[in-house]
Design a protein around this motif. Sequence first.
Motif, PDB file in Angstrom:
ATOM      1  N   GLU A 222       0.911  16.919 -11.525  1.00  0.00           N
ATOM      2  CA  GLU A 222       0.278  15.753 -12.155  1.00  0.00           C
ATOM      3  C   GLU A 222       0.951  14.465 -11.695  1.00  0.00           C
ATOM      4  OE1 GLU A 222      -2.172  13.465 -14.772  1.00  0.00           O
ATOM      5  OE2 GLU A 222      -2.358  15.468 -13.931  1.00  0.00           O
ATOM      6  N   ALA A 223       2.256  14.500 -11.539  1.00  0.00           N
ATOM      7  CA  ALA A 223       3.012  13.295 -11.176  1.00  0.00           C
ATOM      8  C   ALA A 223       2.605  12.750  -9.811  1.00  0.00           C
ATOM      9  CB  ALA A 223       4.508  13.607 -11.188  1.00  0.00           C
ATOM     10  N   ARG A 224       2.220  13.624  -8.901  1.00  0.00           N
ATOM     11  CA  ARG A 224       1.887  13.177  -7.543  1.00  0.00           C
ATOM     12  C   ARG A 224       0.638  12.305  -7.488  1.00  0.00           C
ATOM     13  NH1 ARG A 224       3.495  18.671  -6.552  1.00  0.00           N
ATOM     14  NH2 ARG A 224       5.673  18.651  -5.841  1.00  0.00           N
ATOM     15  N   ARG A 234       3.836  -2.460  -4.832  1.00  0.00           N
ATOM     16  CA  ARG A 234       5.280  -2.248  -4.733  1.00  0.00           C
ATOM     17  C   ARG A 234       5.737  -1.144  -5.679  1.00  0.00           C
ATOM     18  NH1 ARG A 234       7.571  -6.678  -1.740  1.00  0.00           N
ATOM     19  NH2 ARG A 234       9.649  -5.972  -2.368  1.00  0.00           N
ATOM     20  N   LEU A 235       5.123  -1.065  -6.869  1.00  0.00           N
ATOM     21  CA  LEU A 235       5.451   0.036  -7.768  1.00  0.00           C
ATOM     22  C   LEU A 235       4.933   1.361  -7.207  1.00  0.00           C
ATOM     23  CD1 LEU A 235       6.797   0.870 -10.412  1.00  0.00           C
ATOM     24  CD2 LEU A 235       4.604   0.517 -11.569  1.00  0.00           C
ATOM     25  N   SER A 236       3.816   1.324  -6.478  1.00  0.00           N
ATOM     26  CA  SER A 236       3.325   2.528  -5.809  1.00  0.00           C
ATOM     27  C   SER A 236       4.351   3.037  -4.807  1.00  0.00           C
ATOM     28  CB  SER A 236       2.004   2.240  -5.084  1.00  0.00           C
ATOM     29  OG  SER A 236       0.973   1.931  -5.983  1.00  0.00           O
ATOM     30  N   MET A 237       4.965   2.125  -4.071  1.00  0.00           N
ATOM     31  CA  MET A 237       5.993   2.506  -3.108  1.00  0.00           C
ATOM     32  C   MET A 237       7.220   3.077  -3.812  1.00  0.00           C
ATOM     33  SD  MET A 237       5.611  -0.783  -0.560  1.00  0.00           S
ATOM     34  CE  MET A 237       6.901  -0.270   0.578  1.00  0.00           C
ATOM     35  N   GLU A 238       7.629   2.422  -4.895  1.00  0.00           N
ATOM     36  CA  GLU A 238       8.789   2.909  -5.654  1.00  0.00           C
ATOM     37  C   GLU A 238       8.512   4.303  -6.229  1.00  0.00           C
ATOM     38  OE1 GLU A 238      12.326   1.618  -8.472  1.00  0.00           O
ATOM     39  OE2 GLU A 238      11.697   0.952  -6.514  1.00  0.00           O
ATOM     40  N   SER A 239       7.321   4.489  -6.791  1.00  0.00           N
ATOM     41  CA  SER A 239       7.000   5.792  -7.372  1.00  0.00           C
ATOM     42  C   SER A 239       6.893   6.865  -6.293  1.00  0.00           C
ATOM     43  CB  SER A 239       5.710   5.709  -8.186  1.00  0.00           C
ATOM     44  OG  SER A 239       4.594   5.408  -7.366  1.00  0.00           O
ATOM     45  N   GLY A 240       6.399   6.494  -5.120  1.00  0.00           N
ATOM     46  CA  GLY A 240       6.362   7.451  -4.011  1.00  0.00           C
ATOM     47  C   GLY A 240       7.760   7.918  -3.637  1.00  0.00           C
ATOM     48  N   ALA A 241       8.714   6.975  -3.645  1.00  0.00           N
ATOM     49  CA  ALA A 241      10.105   7.320  -3.347  1.00  0.00           C
ATOM     50  C   ALA A 241      10.683   8.254  -4.408  1.00  0.00           C
ATOM     51  CB  ALA A 241      10.937   6.045  -3.245  1.00  0.00           C
ATOM     52  N   GLY A 277       9.129   8.375   1.099  1.00  0.00           N
ATOM     53  CA  GLY A 277       8.333   8.254  -0.112  1.00  0.00           C
ATOM     54  C   GLY A 277       7.705   6.887  -0.265  1.00  0.00           C
ATOM     55  N   ALA A 278       8.454   5.833   0.065  1.00  0.00           N
ATOM     56  CA  ALA A 278       7.920   4.478  -0.042  1.00  0.00           C
ATOM     57  C   ALA A 278       6.758   4.276   0.922  1.00  0.00           C
ATOM     58  CB  ALA A 278       9.020   3.463   0.229  1.00  0.00           C
ATOM     59  N   ILE A 279       6.896   4.784   2.130  1.00  0.00           N
ATOM     60  CA  ILE A 279       5.797   4.676   3.103  1.00  0.00           C
ATOM     61  C   ILE A 279       4.573   5.429   2.609  1.00  0.00           C
ATOM     62  CG2 ILE A 279       5.071   5.354   5.426  1.00  0.00           C
ATOM     63  CD1 ILE A 279       8.007   4.844   6.304  1.00  0.00           C
ATOM     64  N   SER A 280       4.806   6.608   2.043  1.00  0.00           N
ATOM     65  CA  SER A 280       3.707   7.381   1.480  1.00  0.00           C
ATOM     66  C   SER A 280       3.016   6.614   0.359  1.00  0.00           C
ATOM     67  CB  SER A 280       4.230   8.722   0.960  1.00  0.00           C
ATOM     68  OG  SER A 280       3.213   9.442   0.282  1.00  0.00           O
ATOM     69  N   PHE A 282       2.908   3.425  -0.019  1.00  0.00           N
ATOM     70  CA  PHE A 282       2.220   2.259   0.556  1.00  0.00           C
ATOM     71  C   PHE A 282       0.809   2.614   1.000  1.00  0.00           C
ATOM     72  CE2 PHE A 282       1.032  -0.473   4.116  1.00  0.00           C
ATOM     73  CZ  PHE A 282       1.265  -1.737   3.595  1.00  0.00           C
ATOM     74  N   PHE A 283       0.646   3.807   1.544  1.00  0.00           N
ATOM     75  CA  PHE A 283      -0.651   4.198   2.101  1.00  0.00           C
ATOM     76  C   PHE A 283      -1.530   4.981   1.130  1.00  0.00           C
ATOM     77  CE2 PHE A 283       1.788   3.473   6.039  1.00  0.00           C
ATOM     78  CZ  PHE A 283       0.921   2.591   6.664  1.00  0.00           C
ATOM     79  N   GLN A 284      -1.103   5.085  -0.127  1.00  0.00           N
ATOM     80  CA  GLN A 284      -1.929   5.790  -1.117  1.00  0.00           C
ATOM     81  C   GLN A 284      -3.199   4.992  -1.409  1.00  0.00           C
ATOM     82  OE1 GLN A 284      -1.595   8.766  -2.837  1.00  0.00           O
ATOM     83  NE2 GLN A 284       0.131   9.333  -1.542  1.00  0.00           N
TER      84      GLN A 284
END
Length: 284
Positions: A222-224, A234-241, A277-280, A282-284
């Motif tokens: 679910e978290a993914r 920017r929060l998307s990048m942080e959460s990806g990390a 994770g941050a790059i991931s 970014f592209f979500q």
Amino acid sequence: MKGRISHSIETPSGKNSGYENFPVGSFLLPATLRPHVAIFYKFARTIDDIADNPNLDPNEKVHRLDGFEKAIIGTEKNNPLFETGHLMRESLKECQIQPKYCVDLISAFKQDAIKLRYKNWDDLMSYCSLSAAPVGRYLLDLHGGSKDGYGPSDALCKALQVINHIQDCQDDFNKLNRVYLPLDWMAAERISFEVLSKNYSIPGLRRVVFRLLDATEDLMQEARKLPSGLNDLRLSMESGAIIRIADRLIQKLRKDDPLVRRVELNKSEYFSCVSIGAISGFFQ
């Protein structure tokens, strides 16, 4: 007997953002919001340290935490002993965020002061709803929310909490007589809590840890979903990390024994997870 508030309300443990499994107020977040995240982290660390102080009795812990709750909701605005709470209240007001998240954290740490065992997974998840989920909800509200609501954030925060419980299971037992491993899973393996004091995990304890990790993997499913639903890039990048860090820690905990040494990421692993994770995200 009601405890008395001393002149030293806060009991710093020495833990800081470097101790955490995840980046705290990192450069990935908007610069204008980082000071508020820093205030929130200081508040959360302060009340957590009170709950985890082995030299305070439960009544004293609860009494001090009551003082912070009064500071957050504004029924006590002048007591300098609760300055961290006053700063948090002002930050919440400035950002127009409800105090419930901070009050829930205080409730969790009051529970830590008096509750030492968790009967099953659902009991543990109820605790995590107070001790972990409010952190993610605060960050979501601070950054404009998510089209998917709070579900993915709650799942990630709960997963991170369980990971931390596994990492610190020996210290929690030895220093505080506190065990977050579900009682029914321990009973199914016919093992006592005393096995947590050994310098290695016996097979039954490893099986309990694997069950916890399996359940945590379910939360991560679910978290993914979190990065793609966020309204702030920017929060998307942080959460990806953070998701990448959590996944890597789960892998390491399946391989390494938390009773031999604390299982954590080395600097190379950490920065790799943050970067990828941050790059991931970014592209979500």
